[in-house]
Design a protein around this motif. Structure first.
Motif, mmCIF file in Angstrom:
data_model
loop_
_atom_site.group_PDB
_atom_site.id
_atom_site.type_symbol
_atom_site.label_atom_id
_atom_site.label_comp_id
_atom_site.label_asym_id
_atom_site.label_seq_id
_atom_site.Cartn_x
_atom_site.Cartn_y
_atom_site.Cartn_z
ATOM 1 N N ARG A 91 -34.941 19.357 1.145
ATOM 2 C CA ARG A 91 -34.580 19.892 -0.282
ATOM 3 C C ARG A 91 -32.812 19.766 -0.173
ATOM 4 O O ARG A 91 -32.303 19.331 -1.259
ATOM 5 N N LEU A 92 -32.504 20.146 0.864
ATOM 6 C CA LEU A 92 -31.009 20.115 1.217
ATOM 7 C C LEU A 92 -30.404 18.715 1.189
ATOM 8 O O LEU A 92 -29.417 18.321 0.411
ATOM 9 N N GLU A 93 -31.406 17.585 1.524
ATOM 10 C CA GLU A 93 -30.764 16.145 1.514
ATOM 11 C C GLU A 93 -30.801 16.010 0.219
ATOM 12 O O GLU A 93 -29.866 14.982 -0.181
ATOM 13 N N LYS A 94 -31.833 16.148 -0.690
ATOM 14 C CA LYS A 94 -31.931 15.838 -2.061
ATOM 15 C C LYS A 94 -30.711 16.058 -2.930
ATOM 16 O O LYS A 94 -30.100 15.704 -3.717
ATOM 17 N N LEU A 95 -30.267 17.466 -2.430
ATOM 18 C CA LEU A 95 -29.204 18.155 -3.318
ATOM 19 C C LEU A 95 -27.878 17.499 -2.892
ATOM 20 O O LEU A 95 -27.095 17.209 -3.892
#
Length: 204
Positions: A91-95
């Motif tokens: 999710r962090l990489e998506k953000l």
């Protein structure tokens, strides 16, 4: 029937895989909190078993079932933590990707509704960093406002149609007279700014 150890984290891992191609999925707080509760419960049970063994007159070698149980709890805790880290890392990489995205502003509300409070805070702060970074490189296309972003061009030379008179420009290969209606075969880097400004159109 009681839930087996690690079953909740397995559901979280499956969700992460299922939603990997989505723009951003809704943060599953219920599953995350369930995994955290299981970690705390397993840690408490392992601690209780250790205290029982220390207070016992028996040698640890004489109670292999307790040692096995402690190891099972420990390995399940490690697995649960790895899945939690993987879920949040994805999710962090998506953000981060969204912070560089050209079309993020069009889906801002949908994105914010899908995030946890901490993720919204991160997206806002990381977005500010990206905007500040881009402001130092206004002459370079880093994405946004119709730019091509950080992806390298596939073709060095392209064919363009002149939509508005742009006059004469000097290039490494000579002078170009960009008169409305003309078609030219030009180096991409020489005309990218004019394409974005609406003077030229790239003919695919």
């Amino acid at each position: 029937m009681s839930t087996m150890y690690g079953e909740t984290s397995y559901k979280l891992a499956k969700e992460a895989k299922r939603t990997s191609d989505m723009l951003i999925s809704t943060y599953n707080d219920d599953l995350v909190q369930s995994v955290c509760r299981e970690i705390r419960m397993l840690n408490a049970r392992a601690g209780a078993s250790l205290r029982e063994m220390r207070n016992s007159d028996n040698s640890p070698l004489n109670v292999p079932s307790q040692i096995t149980q402690i190891m099972l709890h420990h390995l399940t805790i490690k697995r649960n933590k790895r899945i939690l880290f993987a879920y949040h890392h994805q999710r962090l990489e998506k953000l981060k990707e969204l912070s560089w995205s050209v079309g993020r502003q069009n889906q801002e509300r949908k994105i914010k509704e899908a995030l946890s409070k901490e993720e919204n805070d991160f997206l806002e702060r990381y977005g500010d960093l990206v905007s500040d970074y881009k402001s130092h490189f206004l002459d370079i296309d880093l994405g946004g406002n119709g730019g091509v972003g950080l992806d390298p061009p596939l073709d060095l030379f392209i064919e363009v149609r002149v939509l508005r008179d742009a006059g004469k420009i000097n290039t490494e290969y000579g002078e170009l007279n960009l008169t409305k209606g003309n078609q030219e075969f030009v180096r991409r880097s020489d005309v990218e700014t004019l394409i974005k400004a609406g003077y030229l159109k790239h003919i695919a």
